[in-house]
Design an enzyme around this catalytic site. Structure first.
Site, short mmCIF file in Angstrom:
data_model
loop_
_atom_site.label_atom_id
_atom_site.label_comp_id
_atom_site.label_asym_id
_atom_site.label_seq_id
_atom_site.Cartn_x
_atom_site.Cartn_y
_atom_site.Cartn_z
N SER A 276 -0.93 21.84 -61.84
CA SER A 276 -0.60 20.41 -61.82
C SER A 276 -1.88 19.61 -62.05
O SER A 276 -2.10 19.06 -63.12
CB SER A 276 0.05 20.04 -60.48
OG SER A 276 0.28 18.67 -60.38
N GLY A 277 -2.76 19.57 -61.04
CA GLY A 277 -4.03 18.85 -61.21
C GLY A 277 -5.24 19.75 -61.27
O GLY A 277 -6.34 19.32 -61.59
N GLY A 278 -5.05 21.04 -60.91
CA GLY A 278 -6.16 21.99 -61.00
C GLY A 278 -7.10 22.00 -59.81
O GLY A 278 -8.20 22.54 -59.90
N VAL B 10 0.16 15.88 -57.89
CA VAL B 10 1.17 15.78 -56.83
C VAL B 10 1.88 17.12 -56.64
O VAL B 10 2.37 17.42 -55.55
CB VAL B 10 2.20 14.66 -57.11
CG1 VAL B 10 1.53 13.32 -57.29
CG2 VAL B 10 3.08 14.99 -58.29
N GLY B 11 1.94 17.96 -57.69
CA GLY B 11 2.68 19.21 -57.59
C GLY B 11 2.18 20.09 -56.46
O GLY B 11 2.94 20.49 -55.57
N TYR C 132 -6.12 23.77 -48.41
CA TYR C 132 -7.54 24.15 -48.48
C TYR C 132 -7.59 25.67 -48.63
O TYR C 132 -8.09 26.39 -47.77
CB TYR C 132 -8.29 23.70 -47.22
CG TYR C 132 -8.50 22.22 -47.11
CD1 TYR C 132 -8.20 21.36 -48.17
CD2 TYR C 132 -8.99 21.64 -45.95
CE1 TYR C 132 -8.39 19.99 -48.07
CE2 TYR C 132 -9.19 20.27 -45.84
CZ TYR C 132 -8.88 19.44 -46.90
OH TYR C 132 -9.08 18.10 -46.79
N HIS D 282 -0.18 19.23 -54.17
CA HIS D 282 -0.43 18.44 -52.96
C HIS D 282 0.83 18.35 -52.09
O HIS D 282 0.79 18.64 -50.89
CB HIS D 282 -0.90 17.05 -53.37
CG HIS D 282 -1.41 16.20 -52.24
ND1 HIS D 282 -2.56 16.50 -51.55
CD2 HIS D 282 -0.93 15.06 -51.69
CE1 HIS D 282 -2.78 15.57 -50.61
NE2 HIS D 282 -1.79 14.70 -50.68
#
Length: 535
Positions: free
Chosen positions: A107-109, A177-178, A477, A180
């Site tokens: 999604s955002g990596g 967002v995916g 994390y 997260h």
């Protein structure tokens, strides 16, 4: 390996990789042909497929790598698919199964261990960067957001419609967002409204059979699992429907830095007793780092207290005087602004930055080029001052580059939500999450080993002061030191080592859901939920 002569090792490695290339060449072509055959529009899907033969392959792969520690990963994806339509994902799932390739969803990596774009076995990356449309319904206070959107893009689109609506998610605008939402997702208004996943009310998911499911068709067990159970276990979430929350026209923020010479240790110690007990309209978090001292050639420790208050400055000052007078907060350290402006402020952007910075998917700042390793712990009883002094001693070691410690307050709404309401179990009883992060620029193997060893020693040092049985950790994390799956065959015992740290007793329910929706364990990585059939 110890019986191998050093002269033979390079030859064998060369031979191994040569054979690997020969063996994989044909499946690579077969996979591409499969994608074309199983796509509703073969011309359209050809435009979103990247192989190592494409000149743009490397730039597509590296654009969303957010931890440079994995820039040089030796095993690259056979193919990167950047779908513009759900049918492209369905084709990728079908063809990956047919040709026995792992599939990784990005999604955002921001996966801290790079699991959304690396693997130890042949694999394909489905990069959701083109699926990032956002539809905000301000009247009903809801929004649909596709999984490839970033938090910054989401906040921007909400602000376009209303300056008094918001969403309780993270402070880093380039986070996708995916992932997260899949892991929980907390932010500056989570003490008031809970996690991002607590405010998800529907979703669209493509399962291992290629079906597109919504909340009703997937059922409540699967809908429960995807809201905090971590990504890459149950399917590909392509969109989330979220409940927006109300914020006042004006909020107040402050950033107050205090060094050791200004009693930083005592202030942090006191903060532990205060932060989770404050009214839910305020959050005060702490970032601790090593900075240059006023004395020439010396370093000191600086604790930066940063806060968002859902109210005006005079109310905040009164509250601080009653609850945390030791900080000595001054009015000139506080600023009133709109909530969307606070996102930019806390995100570290210049004070004159426009809202458009939230649309930039590329992280800004000098540390974005640094390699990093992070850990996480939950603190249930205040840590004594002497233990913090032991941390500072380690921060002053000269052979490490940028050590930091994040301390994020819980309490408020977080205490009110049951730990079984979603897979995210870290609710009542936790004062705050403590996350050490170590960054470095040196790109040698020795430097990586040295820095990784340092943060692992710090983690062992913290053992007496954090949660126990299990020692809890936050799945967003990601930390492979906690344990990993064998991708060929994952036992329940093996997975529960890391699984109970992330999910506590919710782990067993996640395993049951996985068994129902993905019994062959198609969606998997080094820390994905295994089905019963893998035990």
């Amino acid at each position: 390996m110890t019986s191998l002569s050093s002269s033979m090792l390079p030859f064998l490695l060369c031979l191994l990789f040569s054979l690997s290339c020969v063996a994989s060449a044909r499946p690579h072509e077969d996979f591409l042909q499969c994608l074309s055959l199983h796509s509703e529009d073969s011309t359209a899907i050809s435009k979103v497929i990247y192989t190592p033969k494409n000149s743009s392959y490397s730039s597509i792969l590296h654009f969303s790598i957010r931890n440079p520690r994995f820039n040089s990963s030796e095993l690259k994806p056979f193919v990167i698919v950047t779908p513009t339509d759900a049918s492209h994902i369905q084709a990728a799932i079908h063809c990956s199964q047919k040709h026995k390739l792992e599939i990784r969803i990005r999604s955002g990596g921001h996966d801290l261990e790079g699991l959304s774009y690396t693997s130890t076995v042949p694999f394909v990356v489905v990069d959701l960067i083109n699926l990032r449309s956002i539809t905000v319904d301000a009247t009903n206070k809801t929004a649909w957001v596709q999984a490839g959107a970033t938090l910054g893009e989401l906040y921007y689109r909400i602000a376009e419609k209303s300056r008094t609506l918001a969403f309780p998610a993270g402070s880093c605008p380039t986070v996708g967002v995916g992932g997260h939402f899949s892991g929980g997702g907390y932010g500056t208004i989570s003490r008031k409204y809970g996690l991002a996943s607590d405010n998800v009310i529907d979703a669209q998911l493509i399962d291992a059979k290629g079906r597109i499911l919504d909340r009703e068709s997937m059922g409540e067990d699967l809908f429960w699992a995807i809201r905090g159970g971590g990504g890459q276990s149950f399917g590909v979430v392509i969109a989330w429907r979220i409940k927006l929350v109300e914020v006042p026209p004006k909020v107040t923020v402050f950033i107050a830095a205090r060094t050791l010479e200004q009693n930083a240790t005592k202030l942090i110690h006191r903060w532990q007793y205060v932060a989770n007990q404050l009214p839910e309209d305020i959050i005060i978090d702490v970032l601790v780092g090593r900075v240059n001292s006023s004395e020439e050639g010396k370093s000191t420790i600086q604790a930066t207290f940063f806060s968002l208050f859902l109210g005006e400055v005079d109310q905040l000052l009164l509250l601080m005087q009653e609850s945390f007078p030791e900080l000595g907060l001054a009015k000139d350290e506080c600023t009133e602004m709109s909530w969307i402006e606070s996102v930019i402020y806390i995100g570290g952007f210049p004070s004159n930055a426009s809202l458009d910075v939230l649309l930039d998917r590329t992280p800004q700042g000098p540390q974005t080029s640094l390699q990093l390793k992070a850990k996480s712990d939950y603190v249930q009883e205040p840590i004594p001052e002497i233990a913090f002094e032991g941390i500072w001693k380690r921060f002053f070691e000269k052979d490490i580059e940028v050590p930091e410690l994040f301390m994020v307050a819980y309490g408020g709404k977080m205490d009110e939500i049951s730990e079984s309401s979603t897979p995210f179990p870290h609710r009542a009883g936790n004062r705050y999450i403590l996350a050490p992060v170590l960054s470095w620029s040196e790109e040698t193997k020795e430097a990586s080993q040295r820095h990784l060893a340092w943060i692992r020693r710090l983690y062992r040092y913290m053992t007496p002061y954090v949660s126990k049985n299990p020692r809890q950790a936050y799945v967003n994390y990601r930390d492979l030191d906690l344990g990993v799956n064998n991708l060929g065959y994952t036992s329940y015992k093996q997975a529960s080592i890391w699984g109970r740290k992330y999910f506590k007793n919710n782990f067993d329910r996640l395993v049951r859901v996985k068994t129902e929706v993905d019994p062959t364990n198609f969606f998997r990585n080094e820390q994905s939920i295994p089905p019963l059939s893998s035990w």
